[in-house]
Motif scaffolding. Structure first.
Motif, PDB file in Angstrom:
ATOM      1  N   GLY A   1       6.480  13.083  -3.682  1.00  0.00           N
ATOM      2  CA  GLY A   1       7.301  14.039  -4.563  1.00  0.00           C
ATOM      3  C   GLY A   1       6.223  14.956  -5.120  1.00  0.00           C
ATOM      4  O   GLY A   1       6.579  16.116  -5.468  1.00  0.00           O
TER       5      GLY A   1
ATOM      6  N   THR B   1      12.692   0.840  -4.556  1.00  0.00           N
ATOM      7  CA  THR B   1      13.077   1.905  -3.473  1.00  0.00           C
ATOM      8  C   THR B   1      12.094   2.731  -3.309  1.00  0.00           C
ATOM      9  O   THR B   1      12.334   3.368  -2.367  1.00  0.00           O
ATOM     10  N   ASN B   2      10.900   2.975  -3.876  1.00  0.00           N
ATOM     11  CA  ASN B   2       9.869   3.739  -3.544  1.00  0.00           C
ATOM     12  C   ASN B   2      10.239   5.533  -3.685  1.00  0.00           C
ATOM     13  O   ASN B   2       9.696   6.327  -3.094  1.00  0.00           O
ATOM     14  N   LYS B   3      11.199   5.598  -4.524  1.00  0.00           N
ATOM     15  CA  LYS B   3      11.726   6.708  -4.686  1.00  0.00           C
ATOM     16  C   LYS B   3      11.725   7.119  -6.258  1.00  0.00           C
ATOM     17  O   LYS B   3      11.435   6.386  -7.063  1.00  0.00           O
ATOM     18  N   SER B   4      11.642   8.689  -6.402  1.00  0.00           N
ATOM     19  CA  SER B   4      11.242   9.172  -7.746  1.00  0.00           C
ATOM     20  C   SER B   4      12.614   9.279  -8.458  1.00  0.00           C
ATOM     21  O   SER B   4      13.710   9.715  -7.781  1.00  0.00           O
TER      22      SER B   4
ATOM     23  N   TRP C   1       8.927   6.318 -11.128  1.00  0.00           N
ATOM     24  CA  TRP C   1       9.431   5.844  -9.722  1.00  0.00           C
ATOM     25  C   TRP C   1       9.812   4.480  -9.788  1.00  0.00           C
ATOM     26  O   TRP C   1       9.448   3.757 -10.714  1.00  0.00           O
TER      27      TRP C   1
ATOM     28  N   SER D   1       5.060   6.936  -1.368  1.00  0.00           N
ATOM     29  CA  SER D   1       5.994   7.488  -2.146  1.00  0.00           C
ATOM     30  C   SER D   1       5.558   9.056  -2.060  1.00  0.00           C
ATOM     31  O   SER D   1       4.353   9.479  -2.347  1.00  0.00           O
TER      32      SER D   1
END
Length: 245
Positions: free
Chosen positions: A11, A46-49, A42, A9
């Motif tokens: 960010g 989805t491995n998204k912030s 996180w 990930s």
């Protein structure tokens, strides 16, 4: 056993210094704090912030989930508490629901641990404090302290005790009811005293689910140590360098 990377990930714009995993209804979430002076939430599915808090005046030292819907971020001498539901990815930094400040308003908080509505935290002067986030104005500073900076802290998952480690090479067990130290463990000297290695500062620790080991700690000289009321023993060369987490 070998491990392989399954996700990555992105960010933060500087080093990630602290992580915390969610639990119960938040078990798919992860918190991170960074030298870029932000905290991120996180979603591991989805491995998204999915959330970001910025505007801190210093690097983030520690993050953790606390209570049912809150997150805690330690920066300098203050722990800021936020309602997780108000944290968005691009929104303006949310207002804090509470702030926990050091009694002397100067000593930086180095690490923290949470259990339910309680936060245990240690500072650069070696002190341990515990605070109920529903009463943030009245943290309890425990009697005694490490002789040097305190670097890590951990609640026992069931018993009313807390473990801390510090740059005095000590692991301390504290009783929450009496607010005092009940046990102190220190690693035995190893090898040539003139050997150029890191001192055995305590950089990481956790309570262990074993009868002959109350707490396990990781040290700056690469050793791991298991400690209990019967004494302590070490694995001296687990790592070639310091154990940091």
């Amino acid at each position: 056993m070998s491990l392989k990377e399954v996700a990555r990930s992105y960010g933060h714009t500087a080093g990630v210094t602290t992580l915390a995993a969610g639990y119960n209804s938040r078990d798919a979430l992860l918190l991170s704090g960074s030298d870029d002076r932000t905290c991120r939430i996180w979603d591991t599915r989805t491995n998204k912030s999915v959330g970001k808090i910025s505007g801190f005046v210093d690097d983030v030292a520690a993050v953790d989930f606390v209570g049912e819907n809150s997150i805690a971020v330690a920066c300098g001498p203050t722990i800021c508490i936020y309602d997780q539901r108000s944290v968005g990815i691009n929104a303006q930094a949310p207002d804090t629901t509470a702030k926990i400040k050091q009694a002397d308003n100067d000593s930086e908080i180095m690490a923290m641990s949470t259990r339910g509505d309680f936060i245990a935290y240690v500072d650069e002067d070696g002190h341990l404090s515990v605070c109920d986030v529903t009463d943030p104005e009245n943290p309890a500073r425990f009697t005694g302290a490490h002789e040097e900076l305190a670097s890590c802290v951990c609640f026992h998952p069931e018993e009313a005790i807390v473990a801390t480690g510090g740059c005095d090479n000590q692991v301390r067990i504290w009783d929450i009811a009496s607010e005092e130290t009940v046990s102190i463990f220190k690693p035995h000297p190893v090898g040539d005293a003139n050997r150029l290695v890191n001192p055995p500062f305590v950089y990481a620790l956790d309570f262990a689910p074993y009868e002959d080991c109350t707490v396990v700690s990781g040290h700056a000289d690469g050793r791991m140590m298991c400690s209990s009321d019967d004494g302590s023993f070490s694995w001296h060369e687990c790592h070639g360098y310091s154990i940091s987490a």
